[in-house]
Design an enzyme around this catalytic site. Structure first.
Site, PDB file in Angstrom:
ATOM      1  N   GLU A 123      -4.739  -9.036  -0.810  1.00  0.00           N
ATOM      2  CA  GLU A 123      -5.169  -8.791   0.582  1.00  0.00           C
ATOM      3  C   GLU A 123      -6.653  -8.460   0.638  1.00  0.00           C
ATOM      4  OE1 GLU A 123      -2.581  -6.232   3.095  1.00  0.00           O
ATOM      5  OE2 GLU A 123      -4.454  -5.695   4.093  1.00  0.00           O
TER       6      GLU A 123
ATOM      7  N   GLU B  98       0.800  -1.235   0.000  1.00  0.00           N
ATOM      8  CA  GLU B  98       0.000   0.000   0.000  1.00  0.00           C
ATOM      9  C   GLU B  98       0.831   1.283   0.000  1.00  0.00           C
ATOM     10  OE1 GLU B  98      -2.992  -0.441   3.075  1.00  0.00           O
ATOM     11  OE2 GLU B  98      -3.941  -2.096   2.010  1.00  0.00           O
TER      12      GLU B  98
END
Ligand SMILES: *[C@@H]1O[C@H](CO)[C@@H](O)[C@H](O)[C@H]1NC(C)=O
Ligand SMILES: *[C@@H]1O[C@H](CO)[C@@H](O)[C@H](O)[C@H]1NC(C)=O
Ligand SMILES: *[C@@H]1O[C@H](CO)[C@@H](O)[C@H](O)[C@H]1NC(C)=O
Length: 551
Positions: free
Chosen positions: A393, A289
């Site tokens: 994820e 991220e």
């Protein structure tokens, strides 16, 4: 005419036959527990001596095997049927291009055994000839938190845990994601090589206790239990803080330019250390991220990358370093962030340095905040046709508006997983990796108190773990869609429809996963070719996986 003696022999044969089929791996049923909360489904309880099992049964030619789970409490309930043939073929079913004309064509031939409206009859047609992406697999993440919870169980319960996720008696996961050093799902924030400061040569790089005593043992036992190769994807959350502009593990911080090469080397050192422990890293992502370190809000381990910074680093450092290392075949998966961010990052990387795109093998996708439709993934696939799309994820409960972090027994959360997996697979995603394999009943541990839900919750003091509906949601895909399957085209042939995805397995069977989100049942007909179909009823709020042997 049968004599008394014949009947006697028949009885004996029947008894022998049933005994034989009993001996042949009867599945252990879910030890269901009512969680005692209005509106929730059941959980299945496992301990040191008991855990429900599921064996995949090979459908005989011309038949299918169906597995059903539902809000009402079914869990992989098995049933069987035969492919039926419709004698009349009006010729309207031979092309998916003129589907509009055929929308109603199936209704004439329905039995009116039930009072049915056009809204509860669903007909789809499967075309095995239209084959899309090849499936890599399904799995979950070996975080510190997952491994800590698992290790709190007794040996027997630990074994049942590994088997229920990875073995042929379980849901046969064949993918794992592992954080490189710590993430928020750790008891403390840490990295490898924190000291000495500015150690560009990484002279003091060493794995953590968590790797040696928790994550590596869990990964190795999982790989040993699994019938297929379990492929490992690894991601860094934060490098040692001396590499970062803010010299902190969290917050607004990017990589100091003088450590671009060191951070690339850091990845190779990790792959080397895992390789010494006999765990091969199949893929790395380009940092978890990247947006988290360029917005000043995030309270957990992060490293920010703007699109152009990421492009520069991949093109000049990570790409050449991996390809020139002893592990050149390691896949590089870019971005590893939310769906809506992918086009911005990829375009920015490409603009900065087109070699960054040449170096990457795929694009890694997260589940949260899917404000844009999954069709954005098909657009990416068209723009970057040689890259794989992998979902790396997902979890329920992370958003500020998720009042309950853990929602024990939630069917709603399982339903959201199923919808998302289907949408991803129908838009060129090759695999789907869930977040923590298990958590404690509060959704931790997490040093940043960023608690979330997981498919399995561990109740260590009772030496048991419970499998939530999300576990079965994952299993409806992971168990029955083996690596190497191809996504095939499913055409809607009725006004009403149900969410679905279908594959052709390497052995040539059709597997379709179909979800009924409605609170009433549906009558479903699946046409496998011009004249043959299967027909069944679909329970309210249920999911079915159907394996069809069309030979
Ligand atoms: C383990 O689970 C089984 C099945 O639910 C149960 O019969 C048994 O009593 C449990 N064992 C313990 C130690 O709780
Ligand atoms: C190497 O790292 C360890 C922690 O893993 C630390 O205790 C030690 O001081 C470091 N060595 C040097 C020379 O900085
Ligand atoms: C790869 O390694 C060789 C020898 O170690 C070196 O000469 C070469 O410059 C490296 N190439 C890249 C692209 O880093």
């Amino acid at each position: 005419m049968a004599t008394i003696r014949d009947i006697g022999i028949l009885t004996i044969l029947t008894v022998l036959f049933s005994l034989a089929s009993l001996g042949r791996s009867e599945d252990l049923p879910c030890a269901a527990r009512d969680v005692g909360i209005e509106g929730r489904s059941i959980v299945c309880v496992c301990n040191a001596t008991y855990c429900d099992t599921i064996s995949r049964e090979e459908p005989a030619p011309g038949t299918y095997v169906m597995y059903t789970s539902s809000n009402a409490g079914q869990r992989f309930e098995k049933s069987k049927g035969v492919i039926e043939t419709e004698p009349i073929d009006d010729g309207s079913d031979d092309s998916y291009f003129d589907s509009k004309d055929n929308l109603y064509s199936d209704y004439g031939s329905y039995s009116d055994e039930f009072e049915e409206t056009i809204w509860n009859r669903v007909t789809v047609r499967i075309y095995t000839i239209i084959r899309n992406q090849i499936i890599e697999g399904f799995g979950g993440s070996v975080t510190d938190a997952a491994a800590i919870n698992w290790r709190k169980l007794s040996d027997g319960a630990q074994t049942n845990f590994i088997n229920t996720y990875f073995s042929a008696e379980g849901i046969e996961y064949n993918m794992i994601r592992v954080p490189i050093a710590g993430a928020d799902f750790s008891t403390h924030a840490y990295t490898y090589n924190e000291l000495p400061w500015n150690d560009a040569a990484l002279s003091n790089f060493s794995l953590s206790e968590e790797d040696l005593f928790l994550k590596l043992p869990m990964i190795k036992l999982s790989q040993a239990a699994a019938p297929a190769e379990v492929k490992i994807t690894a991601s860094t959350w934060s490098p040692p803080i001396w590499m970062k502009t803010n010299e902190r593990i969290t917050g607004f911080g990017q990589l100091k330019p003088e450590f671009y090469q060191t951070y690339a080397d850091y990845h190779v050192r990790f792959i080397e250390e895992y390789s010494k422990a006999e765990v091969r890293i199949w893929a790395i992502t380009t940092t978890n991220e990247p947006i988290n370190g360029i917005v000043p809000l995030v309270n957990f381990n992060s490293l920010g990358w703007t699109p152009s910074q990421l492009g520069r680093w991949v093109a000049n450092n990570l790409g050449p370093t991996i390809r020139n290392s002893s592990f050149p075949e390691t896949l590089i998966l870019a971005v590893d962030d939310q769906r809506y961010l992918l086009p911005i990052w990829l375009k920015g990387m490409e603009r900065e340095d087109p070699r960054s795109i040449e170096y990457i093998d795929g694009i890694a996708i997260h589940y949260y905040g899917n404000f844009v439709p999954a069709s954005i993934l098909s657009q990416l696939q068209q723009r970057y046709p040689n890259k794989i799309l992998l979902s790396t994820e997902a979890c329920e409960g992370p958003m500020p508006w998720d009042l309950l972090k853990v929602e024990i027994g939630s069917w709603r959360r399982a339903r959201r997983y199923i919808t998302s997996i289907m949408q991803d697979l129908n838009n060129f995603v090759v695999g789907w990796i869930d977040w923590n394999l298990c958590l404690d009943p509060e959704g931790g541990p997490n040093w940043a108190e960023n608690f979330v839900d997981a498919p399995v919750l561990v109740f260590a003091e009772d030496d048991e773990f419970v499998k939530q509906p999300m576990f079965y949601a994952m299993g409806h895909f992971s168990k029955f869609i083996p690596r190497g399957s191809r996504i095939i085209f499913v055409e809607r042939r009725s006004l009403a429809t149900l969410e679905n995805v279908a594959v052709l397995t390497p052995q040539g069977n059709i597997v379709i996963v179909i979800q009924n989100r409605n609170r009433n049942e549906r009558s479903v007909r699946i046409r496998v070719d011009r004249t043959r179909f299967i027909q069944f009823r679909m329970e309210p709020e249920s999911v079915k996986t159907i394996e069809i042997n069309q030979n």
